[in-house]
Design a protein around this motif. Structure first.
Motif, PDB file in Angstrom:
ATOM      1  N   THR A  82     -13.473   6.207   2.127  1.00  0.00           N
ATOM      2  CA  THR A  82     -13.605   5.124   0.603  1.00  0.00           C
ATOM      3  C   THR A  82     -13.291   3.586   1.212  1.00  0.00           C
ATOM      4  O   THR A  82     -12.993   3.016   2.244  1.00  0.00           O
ATOM      5  CB  THR A  82     -12.662   5.863  -0.050  1.00  0.00           C
ATOM      6  OG1 THR A  82     -11.207   5.442  -0.047  1.00  0.00           O
ATOM      7  CG2 THR A  82     -12.554   7.243  -0.217  1.00  0.00           C
ATOM      8  N   ASP A  83     -13.863   2.708   0.159  1.00  0.00           N
ATOM      9  CA  ASP A  83     -13.289   1.754   0.171  1.00  0.00           C
ATOM     10  C   ASP A  83     -11.613   1.020  -0.124  1.00  0.00           C
ATOM     11  O   ASP A  83     -11.293  -0.047   0.151  1.00  0.00           O
ATOM     12  CB  ASP A  83     -14.190   0.903  -1.242  1.00  0.00           C
ATOM     13  CG  ASP A  83     -13.556   1.312  -2.634  1.00  0.00           C
ATOM     14  OD1 ASP A  83     -12.727   1.707  -2.057  1.00  0.00           O
ATOM     15  OD2 ASP A  83     -13.804   0.309  -3.814  1.00  0.00           O
ATOM     16  N   THR A  84     -10.799   1.447  -0.125  1.00  0.00           N
ATOM     17  CA  THR A  84      -9.599   2.309  -0.670  1.00  0.00           C
ATOM     18  C   THR A  84      -9.105   2.226   0.694  1.00  0.00           C
ATOM     19  O   THR A  84      -8.431   3.823   0.681  1.00  0.00           O
ATOM     20  CB  THR A  84      -8.902   2.331  -1.382  1.00  0.00           C
ATOM     21  OG1 THR A  84      -9.710   1.109  -2.378  1.00  0.00           O
ATOM     22  CG2 THR A  84      -7.818   1.723  -1.309  1.00  0.00           C
ATOM     23  N   LEU A  85      -7.953   2.519   1.944  1.00  0.00           N
ATOM     24  CA  LEU A  85      -7.736   3.123   2.277  1.00  0.00           C
ATOM     25  C   LEU A  85      -6.316   2.842   2.300  1.00  0.00           C
ATOM     26  O   LEU A  85      -5.609   2.071   2.534  1.00  0.00           O
ATOM     27  CB  LEU A  85      -7.310   2.858   4.019  1.00  0.00           C
ATOM     28  CG  LEU A  85      -7.003   3.107   5.499  1.00  0.00           C
ATOM     29  CD1 LEU A  85      -6.721   4.489   5.145  1.00  0.00           C
ATOM     30  CD2 LEU A  85      -6.500   2.874   6.473  1.00  0.00           C
ATOM     31  N   LYS A  86      -5.611   4.205   2.401  1.00  0.00           N
ATOM     32  CA  LYS A  86      -3.990   4.216   1.910  1.00  0.00           C
ATOM     33  C   LYS A  86      -3.135   4.596   3.411  1.00  0.00           C
ATOM     34  O   LYS A  86      -4.128   5.893   3.705  1.00  0.00           O
ATOM     35  CB  LYS A  86      -4.138   5.370   0.506  1.00  0.00           C
ATOM     36  CG  LYS A  86      -4.332   4.890  -0.789  1.00  0.00           C
ATOM     37  CD  LYS A  86      -4.468   6.057  -1.358  1.00  0.00           C
ATOM     38  CE  LYS A  86      -5.393   5.588  -3.248  1.00  0.00           C
ATOM     39  NZ  LYS A  86      -5.373   6.750  -3.652  1.00  0.00           N
ATOM     40  N   VAL A  87      -1.736   3.915   3.257  1.00  0.00           N
ATOM     41  CA  VAL A  87      -1.283   3.934   4.123  1.00  0.00           C
ATOM     42  C   VAL A  87       0.073   4.419   3.876  1.00  0.00           C
ATOM     43  O   VAL A  87       0.414   3.569   3.445  1.00  0.00           O
ATOM     44  CB  VAL A  87      -1.531   2.726   5.409  1.00  0.00           C
ATOM     45  CG1 VAL A  87      -0.404   3.306   6.438  1.00  0.00           C
ATOM     46  CG2 VAL A  87      -2.918   2.817   5.784  1.00  0.00           C
ATOM     47  N   THR A  88       0.980   5.373   4.172  1.00  0.00           N
ATOM     48  CA  THR A  88       2.564   5.722   4.325  1.00  0.00           C
ATOM     49  C   THR A  88       3.190   5.262   5.334  1.00  0.00           C
ATOM     50  O   THR A  88       2.506   4.959   6.355  1.00  0.00           O
ATOM     51  CB  THR A  88       2.818   7.001   4.327  1.00  0.00           C
ATOM     52  OG1 THR A  88       1.355   8.110   3.006  1.00  0.00           O
ATOM     53  CG2 THR A  88       4.678   7.564   3.814  1.00  0.00           C
ATOM     54  N   ALA A  89       3.652   4.221   5.277  1.00  0.00           N
ATOM     55  CA  ALA A  89       4.042   2.462   6.253  1.00  0.00           C
ATOM     56  C   ALA A  89       5.178   3.419   7.166  1.00  0.00           C
ATOM     57  O   ALA A  89       5.743   4.574   6.937  1.00  0.00           O
ATOM     58  CB  ALA A  89       4.877   1.723   5.737  1.00  0.00           C
ATOM     59  N   ASP A  90       5.096   3.471   7.961  1.00  0.00           N
ATOM     60  CA  ASP A  90       5.607   4.324   9.301  1.00  0.00           C
ATOM     61  C   ASP A  90       6.322   3.374  10.545  1.00  0.00           C
ATOM     62  O   ASP A  90       5.547   2.012  10.748  1.00  0.00           O
ATOM     63  CB  ASP A  90       4.926   5.623   9.585  1.00  0.00           C
ATOM     64  CG  ASP A  90       5.487   6.340  10.423  1.00  0.00           C
ATOM     65  OD1 ASP A  90       6.895   6.797  10.056  1.00  0.00           O
ATOM     66  OD2 ASP A  90       6.438   6.096  12.170  1.00  0.00           O
ATOM     67  N   ASN A  91       6.799   3.156  11.089  1.00  0.00           N
ATOM     68  CA  ASN A  91       7.218   2.151  12.058  1.00  0.00           C
ATOM     69  C   ASN A  91       6.320   2.650  13.385  1.00  0.00           C
ATOM     70  O   ASN A  91       6.406   1.582  14.202  1.00  0.00           O
ATOM     71  CB  ASN A  91       9.022   2.406  12.561  1.00  0.00           C
ATOM     72  CG  ASN A  91      10.273   2.031  11.797  1.00  0.00           C
ATOM     73  OD1 ASN A  91       9.874   1.360  11.026  1.00  0.00           O
ATOM     74  ND2 ASN A  91      10.749   3.120  11.786  1.00  0.00           N
ATOM     75  N   SER A  92       5.769   3.997  13.425  1.00  0.00           N
ATOM     76  CA  SER A  92       4.828   4.043  14.504  1.00  0.00           C
ATOM     77  C   SER A  92       3.692   3.352  14.652  1.00  0.00           C
ATOM     78  O   SER A  92       3.118   3.297  15.682  1.00  0.00           O
ATOM     79  CB  SER A  92       4.799   5.709  14.820  1.00  0.00           C
ATOM     80  OG  SER A  92       4.235   6.233  13.925  1.00  0.00           O
TER      81      SER A  92
END
Length: 191
Positions: A82-92
């Motif tokens: 999609t036009d919006t990537l959702k990312v759950t922030a992680d140290n990796s």
């Protein structure tokens, strides 16, 4: 008769092809660098003014853009097409960069890349020094990490200065704490 049919067919095909027009995929808003605390949901968004339908393919690079891997929806990522990537922030994935490739029937466009910086609650380090002090005496404690704040759980028993100097006041027990804060929270260690 055959020539006439062939010519009519070519004209019809030309009319169909010539009447198909559209605008090639073209990104008008690129994703932006983002700094976020670990565990928080963040988003990268693009805008494209090309003719519909537009397909989106988000990619990630862990080596500054030398190589790219195409993303799919996982625990860390959603909206990968999609036009919006959702990312759950992680140290990796701290320091990784993201981009999207947009395409439609009329062309392909690739966005500029955007970096994800993931912050964590800071570590207050390890406190070292003498573990006891007599009333009226002073000992010095130190932490392996600078920039924090010292505190005493019982200032009637022992006080501590900003430099780590502990002064015994009365006999008893006091827990000495060292705390370090950032926008994600506060890390504390005790002695």
């Amino acid at each position: 008769m055959k020539k006439n049919f062939y010519l009519t067919g070519l004209l019809a095909l030309c009319m169909v092809l010539c009447s198909v027009s559209g605008k090639a995929a073209g990104i008008t808003t690129d994703p932006r660098d983002t700094t976020v605390c670990s565990g928080i949901l963040t988003m990268f968004t693009v805008a494209d003014t090309g003719s519909s339908p537009i397909t989106f393919m988000w990619q990630i690079s862990s080596n500054g853009g030398a190589t790219w891997a195409t993303l799919s929806d996982t625990l860390l990522f959603s909206g990968t097409h999609t036009d919006t990537l959702k990312v759950t922030a992680d140290n990796s994935i701290n320091g990784n960069i993201f981009r999207v490739i947009d395409s439609n029937a009329f062309g392909v466009d690739t966005s500029l890349s955007a970096m994800l910086t993931v912050l964590t609650i800071p570590s207050a380090g390890v406190i070292t020094g003498t573990s006891s002090v007599c009333a009226g005496s002073t000992v010095t404690l130190s932490s392996s990490v600078g920039g924090g704040t010292w505190s005493s759980s019982a200032t009637a028993v022992a006080t501590i200065g900003s430099d780590g100097d502990v002064t015994g006041v009365l006999s008893g027990f006091s827990t000495i704490s060292y705390s370090l804060s950032n926008t994600c929270g506060t890390g504390t260690t005790t002695y």
